[in-house]
Design a protein around this motif. Structure first.
Motif, PDB file in Angstrom:
ATOM      1  N   ASN A 139       0.815  -1.215   0.000  1.00 53.03           N
ATOM      2  CA  ASN A 139       0.000   0.000   0.000  1.00 53.03           C
ATOM      3  C   ASN A 139       0.847   1.261   0.000  1.00 53.03           C
ATOM      4  OD1 ASN A 139      -2.102  -1.785   0.191  1.00 53.03           O
ATOM      5  ND2 ASN A 139      -2.605  -1.310   2.310  1.00 53.03           N
ATOM      6  N   SER A 140       1.935   1.238   0.782  1.00 54.18           N
ATOM      7  CA  SER A 140       2.755   2.440   0.894  1.00 54.18           C
ATOM      8  C   SER A 140       3.558   2.704  -0.378  1.00 54.18           C
ATOM      9  CB  SER A 140       3.700   2.327   2.095  1.00 54.18           C
ATOM     10  OG  SER A 140       4.554   1.219   1.970  1.00 54.18           O
TER      11      SER A 140
ATOM     12  N   VAL B  65       0.207   4.131  -2.935  1.00 54.55           N
ATOM     13  CA  VAL B  65      -0.378   5.456  -2.691  1.00 54.55           C
ATOM     14  C   VAL B  65       0.436   6.571  -3.354  1.00 54.55           C
ATOM     15  CG1 VAL B  65      -0.957   7.145  -0.912  1.00 54.55           C
ATOM     16  CG2 VAL B  65      -1.615   4.752  -0.619  1.00 54.55           C
TER      17      VAL B  65
ATOM     18  N   LEU C 116       4.692  11.298   0.637  1.00 50.81           N
ATOM     19  CA  LEU C 116       4.125   9.976   0.912  1.00 50.81           C
ATOM     20  C   LEU C 116       5.173   8.874   0.749  1.00 50.81           C
ATOM     21  CD1 LEU C 116       0.635  10.476  -0.722  1.00 50.81           C
ATOM     22  CD2 LEU C 116       1.047   9.854   1.667  1.00 50.81           C
TER      23      LEU C 116
ATOM     24  N   TYR D 257       6.864   9.038   3.976  1.00 54.70           N
ATOM     25  CA  TYR D 257       6.025   8.435   5.015  1.00 54.70           C
ATOM     26  C   TYR D 257       6.049   6.911   4.902  1.00 54.70           C
ATOM     27  CZ  TYR D 257       1.934   7.304   7.822  1.00 54.70           C
ATOM     28  OH  TYR D 257       1.089   6.762   8.763  1.00 54.70           O
ATOM     29  N   SER D 258       6.033   6.407   3.670  1.00 53.28           N
ATOM     30  CA  SER D 258       6.107   4.951   3.489  1.00 53.28           C
ATOM     31  C   SER D 258       7.442   4.421   3.989  1.00 53.28           C
ATOM     32  CB  SER D 258       5.897   4.585   2.013  1.00 53.28           C
ATOM     33  OG  SER D 258       7.048   4.896   1.240  1.00 53.28           O
TER      34      SER D 258
ATOM     35  N   GLY E 125      -6.176   7.287  -2.415  1.00 54.40           N
ATOM     36  CA  GLY E 125      -4.882   7.173  -1.765  1.00 54.40           C
ATOM     37  C   GLY E 125      -4.940   7.525  -0.287  1.00 54.40           C
TER      38      GLY E 125
ATOM     39  N   THR F 275      -4.122   5.107   2.814  1.00 51.12           N
ATOM     40  CA  THR F 275      -3.139   5.552   3.808  1.00 51.12           C
ATOM     41  C   THR F 275      -3.707   5.481   5.216  1.00 51.12           C
ATOM     42  OG1 THR F 275      -2.108   7.024   2.189  1.00 51.12           O
ATOM     43  CG2 THR F 275      -1.645   7.463   4.503  1.00 51.12           C
ATOM     44  N   TYR F 276      -4.959   5.891   5.364  1.00 54.75           N
ATOM     45  CA  TYR F 276      -5.583   5.869   6.693  1.00 54.75           C
ATOM     46  C   TYR F 276      -5.605   4.448   7.261  1.00 54.75           C
ATOM     47  CZ  TYR F 276      -9.209   5.761  10.246  1.00 54.75           C
ATOM     48  OH  TYR F 276      -9.900   5.528  11.409  1.00 54.75           O
TER      49      TYR F 276
ATOM     50  N   THR G 167      -3.847   1.858   6.252  1.00 54.44           N
ATOM     51  CA  THR G 167      -2.497   1.333   6.390  1.00 54.44           C
ATOM     52  C   THR G 167      -1.818   1.857   7.655  1.00 54.44           C
ATOM     53  OG1 THR G 167      -2.317   1.247   3.975  1.00 54.44           O
ATOM     54  CG2 THR G 167      -0.269   1.102   5.206  1.00 54.44           C
ATOM     55  N   SER G 168      -2.216   3.064   8.060  1.00 55.28           N
ATOM     56  CA  SER G 168      -1.584   3.720   9.211  1.00 55.28           C
ATOM     57  C   SER G 168      -2.211   3.324  10.540  1.00 55.28           C
ATOM     58  CB  SER G 168      -1.667   5.247   9.041  1.00 55.28           C
ATOM     59  OG  SER G 168      -1.041   5.657   7.854  1.00 55.28           O
TER      60      SER G 168
END
Length: 867
Positions: free
Chosen positions: A275-276, A279, A314, A317-318, A436, A440-441, A443-444
């Motif tokens: 996912n990371s 996105v 992003l 962030y990943s 995306g 992200t939500y 996945t986080s």
């Protein structure tokens, strides 16, 4: 204590590598400072360019040194020891390079260097300084990730050139007390899952994609610096397309690797690391489309900045998600924490800070933001105020971003018309961004759990699909329609008239396919409304997928007259639609072939074994399985791989079974890293038959019936209570252990201590036989007492207890008559999965054409300007 003079260590490699690491960091820092000064005075250009060149050569030097160490097996270095060994095939040395965090950061740094050197040659002095300043600053952070130094108690980076006797994890190893320890030392080896040819090309492609997101980001930041909000977008558009192409290929390669090498039975599992990567690609695609709007009509200025910047942020962030250790067991791909969690957070937040600071043009507000951020950072460091500092700083940064958009950025004088290409392109970009953000939500969730002390469960694969299908449907409709619109104004009736043929063809063709796929049987068998809605959504997605394919094909052939160079977008859209169609059909109509037809119960193996998806095959027997008959014929060991020959039969006209095909799934029996199954697949044009082994005996030594003893050589098993031992004709479960005395009673009286292992042997007919081997201690002497189960031909000896590990060790010998082997396997059919792979190729081809066309148009514009 006397110092040890170690023999055979190649210390020169570490000295050279560390020198390059330090030089790389200093040169990147120098380049960033002097490129900053160059934005004010061109006299600093020479020093800035020289510094970036030195940094580039240093990065190449680091990589070359690390490759020399890996190729020559310098196991005195922890990175080489951790990721390679002498028994490994040399073709996987590349995988060793980037398996660890240090190597993957170095790979990312290298690609940034390649892109930076290329870009520097293309830019004029107006853009070179601010763009390369951003490049150099990113390189400062990446170079710091492999520094491996301490500032007080804070660790900065993890160095790949540490010796075993310097590394915290290995410096106390007993073998390091031997001066000649290298004489017998071998490395731990590569993760078995990475011993695949895809892993020699997937990571470098993916990291090149990550690096390419820096290109539009650097231009967007440079535009904020220069306050030239539109000129950069024409220059950055081909680079953005390049990022879309390479990152997309990298992600799809990962899917191909998962499909070929992993045993979860598919190509996409919505894993956090998958996912990371996805996105940033979605957001980068959105940025490319808003750049098109700006290039052809103007407008979408702030949105383009936001998306170009967000794609890179992003990626950062990943990087935090996958390398901080915060995902824990939520992902099979994530790295363990090397103590750099704080450094990764600072990396991400620094570029968010720079972005917001550049967005704000009012000097008082900008100064307040900078001072406030530094104060919050001080509180976070010195008063352990980290969580609350983030809660204050993030909303403030978001608020200032919105304020900057409303106050400083140029606005459209007139809103886009509903039936205009720019509006539909913008809407498509918004859909990509929202999808995306939702991914992200979810996945986080591990991050929010840690920040807010919550215990949310990660989202399941099916739940992700439910969320993403509506977005996919909208995207396909927009892809099908937008190209038939002109910029600015269109007549609604003319627009719909252009779409009518492709729409009705998709409607007819889609529902003709959807009815047998989803409605004839599945709809009536659906147990609830949610399952029925899922089937309806599948049908809608299929129809919209065909709509996108037909309409883009029509636009290419009729409007563009089949001109390849003009049709990059149409071809890429066709490819993307085919990817979604292939993914939909192959996963939603995936067929489980391996429902157990043996008289031996798979469930007897224990938890995780299900007779509805696993079949037990005894060697030499032939069993029905779906439309086939299958037979496990033999197994053979090649190196650390054990291959299992599985023959698939079909009945011919005479109703006799004939071999249709043979598959050889394998299990990698890695002595250090454990066992890793790898599937084998039979590829057809319209389907794949996918097979992998879930349980098997990996011993390939044949029994010697000529021996005087009626039993084969015993094999040792280390396990816990509840574990299962596999015999050729039974499953042996370690049910419990019983003792005649407590430890206290034994220590007081020094009596005879008898520890009995209670074993349950379950045969093919589910008959249970109890066996009781004993571990006897008499006057501190261990006397194992064997137990024999005559009917099954099994002999057990309970000979060791490991109290610290909570394990016991039992040897099992089988009678020579127990010669039959067995496997448990799973087999699936993925229908029309080649549609997905075809879509990947078509999308990549179309994106490549779009890059070539944008480069051509930019050159024409430059030539006209020069004339």
């Amino acid at each position: 204590m006397e110092a040890i003079n170690y023999v055979g260590e190649h210390l020169w490699a570490g000295y050279i590598g560390n020198a390059f690491v330090v030089l790389s960091f200093i040169a990147a820092l120098t380049a960033s400072v002097f490129y900053y000064l160059s934005t004010k005075d061109k006299a600093y250009y020479k020093t800035a360019r020289l510094s970036f060149l030195i940094h580039s050569l240093s990065v190449v030097g680091i990589a070359a040194t690390l490759f020399v160490m890996l190729f020559n097996h310098y196991f005195e270095y922890q990175y080489v020891f951790q990721h390679s060994n002498t028994s490994m095939d040399m073709k996987y040395i590349l995988s060793c390079f980037w398996e660890g965090q240090e190597g993957s950061f170095l790979l990312w740094t290298f690609w940034n260097v390649v892109l930076g050197l290329f870009l520097k040659k293309q830019l004029d002095t107006e853009w070179e300084a601010p763009v390369m300043m951003v490049f150099a600053l990113v390189q400062v952070f990446l170079a710091s990730m492999i520094l491996g130094i301490y500032l007080g108690e804070y660790k900065i980076g993890s160095n790949p050139f540490l010796l075993l006797r310097e590394h915290p994890e290995t410096k106390m190893a007993p073998f390091l007390q031997n001066a000649n320890y290298l004489a017998k030392l071998d490395g731990r080896g590569l993760n078995p899952l990475l011993m695949n040819y895809w892993m020699t090309i997937h990571p470098p492609t993916l990291f090149l994609g990550f690096a390419s997101t820096l290109l539009p980001f650097a231009f967007a930041i440079a535009a904020l610096w220069n306050k030239q909000y539109t000129a950069w977008q024409r220059i950055a558009l081909p680079y953005t397309y390049f990022g879309i192409l390479v990152l997309g290929i990298g992600i799809l390669m990962g899917g191909a690797w998962a499909y070929e090498a992993l045993s979860f039975g598919g190509f996409w599992a919505w894993d956090p690391v998958e996912n990371s990567s996805l996105v940033p690609w979605l957001v980068l695609v959105a940025a490319g489309h808003t750049m098109l709007i700006n290039k052809n009509k103007g407008g979408s200025v702030f949105t383009t900045h936001l998306l170009a910047i967000a794609a890179f942020l992003l990626v950062l962030y990943s990087t935090f998600l996958t390398r901080s250790g915060i995902l824990g067991n939520a992902s099979v791909h994530a790295f363990t924490d090397l103590g750099m969690q704080g450094q990764l957070v600072i990396y991400v937040l620094t570029f968010v800070f720079i972005t917001v600071a550049l967005l704000v043009q009012d000097s008082l507000i900008k100064t307040s933001y900078i001072v406030g951020s530094l104060l919050l950072l001080s509180f976070a460091i010195f008063f352990n105020f980290k969580r609350y500092a983030l809660f204050i700083w993030i909303p403030a940064s978001v608020g200032l971003t919105i304020f900057s958009y409303l106050r400083y950025f140029p606005k459209e004088k007139k809103e886009e018309e509903l039936y205009s290409r720019e509006f539909w392109l913008f809407l498509g970009s918004l859909v990509l961004l929202l999808s995306g953000l939702i991914i992200t939500y979810f996945t986080s969730i591990p991050v929010s759990n840690k920040l807010f002390d919550m215990k949310q469960a990660p989202l399941k694969v099916g739940d992700y699909n439910v969320w993403m299908i509506p977005f996919s449907i909208v995207m396909l409709v927009l892809m099908a329609s937008a190209q038939f619109l002109k910029y600015k104004h269109n007549e609604r009736s003319v627009f719909f008239k252009k779409l009518r043929y492709s729409f009705f063809a998709a409607l007819v063709f889609g529902f003709v396919c959807a009815i047998p796929l989803y409605f004839l049987r599945d709809f009536s068998e659906a147990s609830n409304g949610l399952e029925r809605w899922n089937l309806i959504s599948y049908a809608l997605l299929l129809v919209c997928g065909f709509f996108a394919v037909f309409s883009n094909a029509e636009y290419w052939l009729n409007i563009l007259k089949g001109k390849i160079l003009k049709s990059g977008a149409s071809i890429a859209h066709i490819g993307f639609a085919l990817i979604l169609i292939g993914a939909l059909i192959s996963t939603s109509k995936k067929v489980t072939l391996s429902k157990n037809t043996s008289d031996k119960k798979v469930e007897s193996l224990g938890k995780g074994f299900d007779g509805q998806k696993s079949i037990l095959l005894t060697q030499g027997d032939t069993l029905p399985m779906g439309p086939y008959f299958v037979s496990f014929r033999e197994k053979k060991r090649i190196g650390i791989d054990v291959y299992f020959k599985v023959e698939y039969y079909k009945l011919n006209e005479k109703n006799k079974p004939v071999i249709d095909f043979v598959l050889n799934p394998r299990i990698q029996d890695n002595p250090r890293m454990g066992k890793a199954p790898e599937p084998d697949t039979k590829h057809y044009l319209g389907k794949d038959v996918y097979t992998h082994i879930t349980a098997a005996d990996l011993n390939t030594n044949k029994p010697d019936a000529a021996k005087k003893s009626a039993y084969n050589e015993p094999k040792n098993y280390v396990g816990h209570v509840g574990d299962t031992i596999f015999a050729s004709n039974a499953f042996v479960i370690i049910e419990s252990i019983q003792t005649n005395l407590s430890q206290e009673e034994y220590s007081k009286n020094d009596s005879l201590l008898v520890v009995t292992a209670v074993l349950s042997c379950v045969d093919a007919q589910s008959n249970v036989y109890k066996v009781y081997p004993q571990y006897v201690i008499k006057k501190n002497v261990v006397i194992p007492k064997e137990a024999i189960e005559e009917k099954l031909g099994l002999k057990f000896a309970f000979w060791k207890i490991n109290p610290d590990e909570g394990t016991l060790e039992i040897t099992m010998s089988e009678h020579v008559r127990n010669a039959k082997d067995f496997i448990v396997m799973e087999a699936y059919v993925f229908p029309f999965i080649n549609v997905l792979w075809l879509g990947c190729l078509i999308m990549a081809f179309g994106t490549g054409i779009a890059i070539v066309e944008q480069v051509r148009l930019n050159r024409l514009k430059q030539q006209k300007a020069a004339a």
